[in-house]
Scaffold this motif. Structure first.
Motif, PDB file in Angstrom:
ATOM      1  N   MET A 146     -41.984   1.575 -19.408  1.00 44.12           N
ATOM      2  CA  MET A 146     -41.629   2.573 -18.403  1.00 44.12           C
ATOM      3  C   MET A 146     -42.834   3.479 -18.212  1.00 44.12           C
ATOM      4  O   MET A 146     -43.869   3.284 -18.850  1.00 44.12           O
ATOM      5  CB  MET A 146     -40.414   3.400 -18.850  1.00 44.12           C
ATOM      6  N   ARG A 147     -42.699   4.457 -17.362  1.00 44.76           N
ATOM      7  CA  ARG A 147     -43.753   5.448 -17.192  1.00 44.76           C
ATOM      8  C   ARG A 147     -43.756   6.349 -18.431  1.00 44.76           C
ATOM      9  O   ARG A 147     -42.783   7.044 -18.719  1.00 44.76           O
ATOM     10  CB  ARG A 147     -43.516   6.284 -15.925  1.00 44.76           C
ATOM     11  N   VAL A 148     -44.871   6.331 -19.170  1.00 47.26           N
ATOM     12  CA  VAL A 148     -44.982   7.092 -20.411  1.00 47.26           C
ATOM     13  C   VAL A 148     -46.265   7.913 -20.380  1.00 47.26           C
ATOM     14  O   VAL A 148     -47.352   7.384 -20.137  1.00 47.26           O
ATOM     15  CB  VAL A 148     -44.990   6.168 -21.651  1.00 47.26           C
ATOM     16  N   VAL A 149     -46.129   9.192 -20.618  1.00 52.93           N
ATOM     17  CA  VAL A 149     -47.267  10.101 -20.747  1.00 52.93           C
ATOM     18  C   VAL A 149     -47.411  10.467 -22.219  1.00 52.93           C
ATOM     19  O   VAL A 149     -46.439  10.856 -22.868  1.00 52.93           O
ATOM     20  CB  VAL A 149     -47.063  11.378 -19.902  1.00 52.93           C
ATOM     21  N   SER A 150     -48.612  10.319 -22.762  1.00 47.15           N
ATOM     22  CA  SER A 150     -48.828  10.589 -24.179  1.00 47.15           C
ATOM     23  C   SER A 150     -49.713  11.812 -24.367  1.00 47.15           C
ATOM     24  O   SER A 150     -50.753  11.958 -23.717  1.00 47.15           O
ATOM     25  CB  SER A 150     -49.482   9.395 -24.877  1.00 47.15           C
ATOM     26  N   VAL A 151     -49.274  12.689 -25.266  1.00 46.42           N
ATOM     27  CA  VAL A 151     -50.071  13.835 -25.693  1.00 46.42           C
ATOM     28  C   VAL A 151     -50.744  13.427 -27.003  1.00 46.42           C
ATOM     29  O   VAL A 151     -50.099  13.347 -28.051  1.00 46.42           O
ATOM     30  CB  VAL A 151     -49.203  15.087 -25.896  1.00 46.42           C
ATOM     31  N   ALA A 152     -52.031  13.127 -26.932  1.00 41.24           N
ATOM     32  CA  ALA A 152     -52.747  12.622 -28.104  1.00 41.24           C
ATOM     33  C   ALA A 152     -53.302  13.780 -28.928  1.00 41.24           C
ATOM     34  O   ALA A 152     -53.703  14.819 -28.386  1.00 41.24           O
ATOM     35  CB  ALA A 152     -53.869  11.692 -27.680  1.00 41.24           C
ATOM     36  N   HIS A 153     -53.319  13.585 -30.239  1.00 39.79           N
ATOM     37  CA  HIS A 153     -53.803  14.584 -31.179  1.00 39.79           C
ATOM     38  C   HIS A 153     -54.893  13.990 -32.069  1.00 39.79           C
ATOM     39  O   HIS A 153     -54.921  12.785 -32.304  1.00 39.79           O
ATOM     40  CB  HIS A 153     -52.670  15.085 -32.077  1.00 39.79           C
ATOM     41  N   VAL A 154     -55.743  14.872 -32.571  1.00 41.35           N
ATOM     42  CA  VAL A 154     -56.736  14.529 -33.581  1.00 41.35           C
ATOM     43  C   VAL A 154     -56.409  15.333 -34.829  1.00 41.35           C
ATOM     44  O   VAL A 154     -56.136  16.538 -34.753  1.00 41.35           O
ATOM     45  CB  VAL A 154     -58.168  14.867 -33.122  1.00 41.35           C
ATOM     46  N   ALA A 155     -56.435  14.664 -35.986  1.00 41.29           N
ATOM     47  CA  ALA A 155     -56.199  15.351 -37.252  1.00 41.29           C
ATOM     48  C   ALA A 155     -57.146  14.786 -38.292  1.00 41.29           C
ATOM     49  O   ALA A 155     -57.489  13.598 -38.254  1.00 41.29           O
ATOM     50  CB  ALA A 155     -54.749  15.183 -37.705  1.00 41.29           C
TER      51      ALA A 155
END
Length: 232
Positions: free
Chosen positions: A88-97
């Motif tokens: 489906m339409r998916v928006v991802s908020v990516a993080h760096v740790a």
């Protein structure tokens, strides 16, 4: 009101540590479609009651067994290409740790496996794994974010456990940049930046000549920056 197609928000995490002198990233082997059997960054769907950071820590623990840790976490960027997820339409908020000495993972949730990979064995390696979704792009962006931040901030300190020696700190730059900074310039920047490191009264005698041990200082910015050398 018009109907909208299914839409979801996810989080993805590029979690780094230093292992065997190399920058390493935590990946999971997907146990379900899409991309079953492929490797991917830990992550998943944001629940209605969660913010993105809460979801990031939850998904990390569920998929890898790695609990929330003291270290550095920041949002990288939002990835929103319409075709990035076949479901489906998916928006991802990516993080760096990242943090020092992070533990061995154990696969959980819908992950078939979890392990640390040397980043150089993933990005640009001819026999490296093919990452699911757009995770190669995310990982590439995350590595560059960390590389850049080490030029003008003191975040390299988040890769070493206290107390530490200056050679240990310099090896962080070598692992992240792929090339150790010039020794003289490195010492001038670290010792000449007020609050970068704080000396202790102890020495580390491992390996022969005693080396002074340090702790993290309160400084956050390196000015002027410690620029990395251009790599081949």
């Amino acid at each position: 009101m018009s109907e909208h197609p299914p839409f979801a928000v996810t989080v993805d995490l590029a979690v780094f540590t230093i292992r065997d002198g190399a920058l390493a990233v935590l990946l999971v082997e997907r146990g379900a479609d899409p991309y079953a059997g492929s490797w991917a960054l830990p992550g998943g769907f944001v629940e209605p009651q969660e913010d993105a950071e809460t979801a990031a820590w939850r998904e990390l623990h569920e998929e890898t067994g790695v609990a929330k840790f003291d270290g550095h976490l920041e949002q990288l960027r939002t990835y929103s290409a319409p075709d990035r997820d076949p479901r489906m339409r998916v928006v991802s908020v990516a993080h760096v740790a990242f943090a020092p000495d992070l533990p061995e993972p154990s696969a959980g949730s819908d992950a078939a496996g979890a392990r640390w990979w040397a980043v150089d064995d993933v990005l640009g390696a001819p026999d490296g794994p093919t990452l699911a979704f757009d995770h190669e792009e995310i990982l590439t962006d995350a590595r560059e974010r960390v590389r850049a931040k080490l030029e003008y901030t003191t975040l390299a300190l988040e890769f070493v456990a206290e107390p530490f020696t200056l050679p240990e700190l310099r090896r962080v730059y070598a692992a992240v940049w792929g090339l150790a900074p010039d020794l003289g310039n490195f010492r001038r920047k670290v010792l000449g930046t007020d609050g970068f490191v704080v000396p202790t009264d102890s020495h580390d005698s491992a390996g022969g000549r005693p080396a002074l041990l340090y702790r993290r200082g309160s400084a956050r910015v390196i000015q002027p920056p410690m620029l990395r050398a251009a790599s081949d």
